[in-house]
Write a protein that holds these residues in place. Structure first.
Motif, PDB file in Angstrom:
ATOM      1  N   GLU A   5       0.841  -1.196   0.000  1.00  0.00           N
ATOM      2  CA  GLU A   5       0.000   0.000   0.000  1.00  0.00           C
ATOM      3  C   GLU A   5       0.883   1.256   0.000  1.00  0.00           C
ATOM      4  N   CYS A   6       1.948   1.201   0.791  1.00  0.00           N
ATOM      5  CA  CYS A   6       2.878   2.333   0.874  1.00  0.00           C
ATOM      6  C   CYS A   6       3.491   2.609  -0.504  1.00  0.00           C
ATOM      7  N   LEU A   7       3.947   1.543  -1.168  1.00  0.00           N
ATOM      8  CA  LEU A   7       4.579   1.710  -2.492  1.00  0.00           C
ATOM      9  C   LEU A   7       3.580   2.289  -3.493  1.00  0.00           C
ATOM     10  N   ILE A   8       2.377   1.721  -3.506  1.00  0.00           N
ATOM     11  CA  ILE A   8       1.359   2.167  -4.468  1.00  0.00           C
ATOM     12  C   ILE A   8       0.940   3.608  -4.187  1.00  0.00           C
ATOM     13  N   THR A   9       0.909   3.960  -2.919  1.00  0.00           N
ATOM     14  CA  THR A   9       0.465   5.305  -2.556  1.00  0.00           C
ATOM     15  C   THR A   9       1.496   6.362  -2.934  1.00  0.00           C
ATOM     16  N   ALA A  12       4.969   6.568  -8.208  1.00  0.00           N
ATOM     17  CA  ALA A  12       4.173   6.590  -9.438  1.00  0.00           C
ATOM     18  C   ALA A  12       4.088   5.175 -10.002  1.00  0.00           C
ATOM     19  N   GLY A  13       2.871   4.648 -10.056  1.00  0.00           N
ATOM     20  CA  GLY A  13       2.695   3.270 -10.550  1.00  0.00           C
ATOM     21  C   GLY A  13       3.247   2.233  -9.587  1.00  0.00           C
ATOM     22  N   GLY A  14       3.650   2.657  -8.399  1.00  0.00           N
ATOM     23  CA  GLY A  14       4.148   1.721  -7.376  1.00  0.00           C
ATOM     24  C   GLY A  14       5.589   1.289  -7.584  1.00  0.00           C
ATOM     25  N   VAL A  15       6.259   1.857  -8.604  1.00  0.00           N
ATOM     26  CA  VAL A  15       7.619   1.378  -8.941  1.00  0.00           C
ATOM     27  C   VAL A  15       8.520   2.542  -9.347  1.00  0.00           C
ATOM     28  N   ASN A  16       9.811   2.234  -9.497  1.00  0.00           N
ATOM     29  CA  ASN A  16      10.748   3.224 -10.019  1.00  0.00           C
ATOM     30  C   ASN A  16      11.266   2.876 -11.409  1.00  0.00           C
ATOM     31  N   SER A  17      10.696   1.857 -12.030  1.00  0.00           N
ATOM     32  CA  SER A  17      11.007   1.515 -13.418  1.00  0.00           C
ATOM     33  C   SER A  17       9.850   0.633 -13.884  1.00  0.00           C
ATOM     34  N   LEU A  25       1.829  -8.695 -16.799  1.00  0.00           N
ATOM     35  CA  LEU A  25       1.724 -10.098 -16.376  1.00  0.00           C
ATOM     36  C   LEU A  25       0.462 -10.349 -15.549  1.00  0.00           C
ATOM     37  N   ASP A  26      -0.324  -9.281 -15.339  1.00  0.00           N
ATOM     38  CA  ASP A  26      -1.563  -9.393 -14.556  1.00  0.00           C
ATOM     39  C   ASP A  26      -1.343 -10.034 -13.197  1.00  0.00           C
ATOM     40  N   ARG A  27      -0.310  -9.604 -12.509  1.00  0.00           N
ATOM     41  CA  ARG A  27      -0.143 -10.084 -11.134  1.00  0.00           C
ATOM     42  C   ARG A  27       0.602  -9.028 -10.325  1.00  0.00           C
ATOM     43  N   GLU A  28       0.505  -9.181  -9.024  1.00  0.00           N
ATOM     44  CA  GLU A  28       1.179  -8.197  -8.177  1.00  0.00           C
ATOM     45  C   GLU A  28       2.683  -8.330  -8.339  1.00  0.00           C
ATOM     46  N   PRO A  29       3.397  -7.208  -8.317  1.00  0.00           N
ATOM     47  CA  PRO A  29       4.851  -7.308  -8.496  1.00  0.00           C
ATOM     48  C   PRO A  29       5.531  -7.920  -7.279  1.00  0.00           C
ATOM     49  N   LEU A  30       6.682  -8.488  -7.552  1.00  0.00           N
ATOM     50  CA  LEU A  30       7.525  -9.000  -6.466  1.00  0.00           C
ATOM     51  C   LEU A  30       8.084  -7.801  -5.701  1.00  0.00           C
ATOM     52  N   ILE A  31       8.177  -7.921  -4.411  1.00  0.00           N
ATOM     53  CA  ILE A  31       8.898  -6.908  -3.631  1.00  0.00           C
ATOM     54  C   ILE A  31      10.023  -7.657  -2.916  1.00  0.00           C
ATOM     55  N   VAL A  32      11.230  -7.353  -3.323  1.00  0.00           N
ATOM     56  CA  VAL A  32      12.349  -8.157  -2.852  1.00  0.00           C
ATOM     57  C   VAL A  32      12.902  -7.589  -1.544  1.00  0.00           C
TER      58      VAL A  32
END
Ligand SMILES: Cc1ncc(COP(=O)(O)O)c(C=O)c1O
Length: 421
Positions: A5-9, A12-17, A25-32
């Motif tokens: 939730e923090c990343l998505i909030t 932008a788009g929940g990511v930096n790339s 891929l229609d799935r939640e991204p991995l968070i390593v």
């Protein structure tokens, strides 16, 4: 607040790339959370054998002890100065020893900066405006490289492949099909004495792995020499990946300029451009081509990079990597023969394409079966295998992959081939 939730909030788009979002891929991204050797572990505690390796940067695997120690030693002395440090010269000297065409170089902080600056330098050196690139090749996200190409030389109606780029910015970039000798010859006739540089990924990684044909490469060097156009090898991926001397030694071709990134940073943000002294002298402060960077040549990144290069200079390093690549991939090549798929590989970089039976250029990619890739990708994650998460990308084997890791991976891949293809 929960991590996702923090990343998505806040991002932008929940990511930096973008590719990290797994949107396609229609799935939640991995968070390593962490990596060690050939393995990464996500925040849910799930581990994967990693065949992305920070997009090819980590040829020695994650958190390699020697690289960590070197970087830490330098970090303790101060993280950044904005003043020259000795380690910058040491890394440059080592790159020159491995890649003699790099007579002089300039370090920057990313591959994007390296290619952008190389193009500016080529224009400044030749006094010409046009830069030629190839369809499917990626050279970072400088505005003038983000081109949606027409289908050939006779259709150079190009548009930007991103919003926010005025057409005037891309009017001096020419984009033609890869591995197409006729298109290359025609283009040089049409733009005689106007082309500053041709830039290419000598083994493309950003359309999936697609090597230049040897004849195409020979022609490219011949035409660029005759026309006094600079040849820029973008070796951000292939640099110290496909052999110790990189793609330029693999093909036996000496480019005028080379751009590097990824492996030369040992996992830290680094880019580099370099080549003939006569050309590099045109960079400021000696010459009139401007470039600068607050954190350029950052000593921690230089130390990690030097450590990474010294490790790959070890005896038989590339022979062992090649042995691992063949152990993993040869049986897959045999298993998919005659099916709607193919496997392209050079050294330790590879792509399995679903749909086409041969991929030599961007036209062959039109047959890509994205639904099959999606299915494959989900199945691999369930088996604990993390490949580069897009069909038009390369995956990588590192020195940290053990034969046990490779055997497990090979069995999973073969099962998939027999069950679904
Ligand atoms: C061949 C090539 N050139 C340039 C770049 C841009 O590098 P960076 O992402 O460090 O800006 C990349 C990135 O993947 C690349 O693969």
């Amino acid at each position: 607040m929960e991590t996702r939730e923090c990343l998505i909030t806040y991002l932008a788009g929940g990511v930096n790339s973008p590719v990290r979002s797994f949107k396609h891929l229609d799935r939640e991204p991995l968070i390593v959370e962490r990596g060690s050797g050939a393995y990464i572990t996500d925040i849910e505690g799930q581990s994967y054998i990693d065949y992305c390796g920070a997009w090819g940067s980590l040829i020695h695997g994650h958190a390699h002890q020697t690289i960590i120690e070197q970087a830490t030693d330098f970090l303790k002395k101060g993280s950044s100065f904005g003043i020259t440090t000795a380690i910058e010269g040491e890394l440059a000297r080592f790159i020159n020893y491995l890649m003699p065409s790099m007579e002089q170089m300039r370090f920057v902080c990313s591959g994007t900066e390296a290619t952008m600056t190389a193009a500016r330098l080529a224009r400044g050196f030749t006094g010409r405006s046009y830069i030629v690139k190839f369809m499917g090749h990626y050279h970072g996200h400088a505005d003038f490289f983000l081109i949606e190409a027409g289908s050939g030389v006779m259709n150079l109606n190009q548009t930007a492949s991103s919003a926010g780029i005025p057409s005037s910015i891309i009017q001096h970039t020419l984009c033609i099909p890869f591995n197409d000798e006729k298109a290359l010859i025609e283009l040089f006739k049409m733009y005689k004495d106007q082309i500053a540089a041709v830039i290419l990924e000598p083994v493309a990684g950003n359309m999936g792995v697609v090597p230049s044909s040897k004849n195409f490469m020979k022609l490219l060097r011949k035409i660029t020499e005759e026309e006094k156009t600079l040849l820029i090898f973008d070796e951000v991926i292939t640099g110290f990946r496909i052999s110790k001397g990189s793609a330029q030694s693999y093909y036996g071709i000496k480019p005028d300029l080379t751009t590097l990134g990824k492996i030369i940073g040992g996992g830290f943000p680094v880019g580099c451009l370099g080549g003939r002294k006569e050309i590099m002298r045109h960079m400021a402060p000696e010459g009139k081509v401007y470039q600068a960077g607050t954190l350029a040549g950052n000593p921690v990144a230089m130390a990690a990079g030097l450590s990474s290069l010294k490790l790959l200079d070890a005896k038989n390093f590339y022979e062992e990597l090649q042995e691992k690549a063949e152990f993993l991939l040869k049986p897959i090549e045999e298993a998919i023969r005659g099916k709607k798929a193919c496997l392209n590989r050079v050294g330790s970089m590879f792509t399995i394409f679903f749909g086409p039976t041969v991929v030599n250029n961007s036209y062959d990619l039109k047959l890509i079966d994205n639904e099959r890739f999606k299915h494959f990708y989900h199945a691999m994650l369930l088996e604990g295998l993390y490949f580069s998460p897009a069909q038009n990308e390369a995956s990588f084997i590192s020195q940290a992959h053990s034969f046990d890791d490779l055997l497990k991976t090979r069995e999973v891949l073969l099962n998939y081939v027999y069950k679904y293809l």
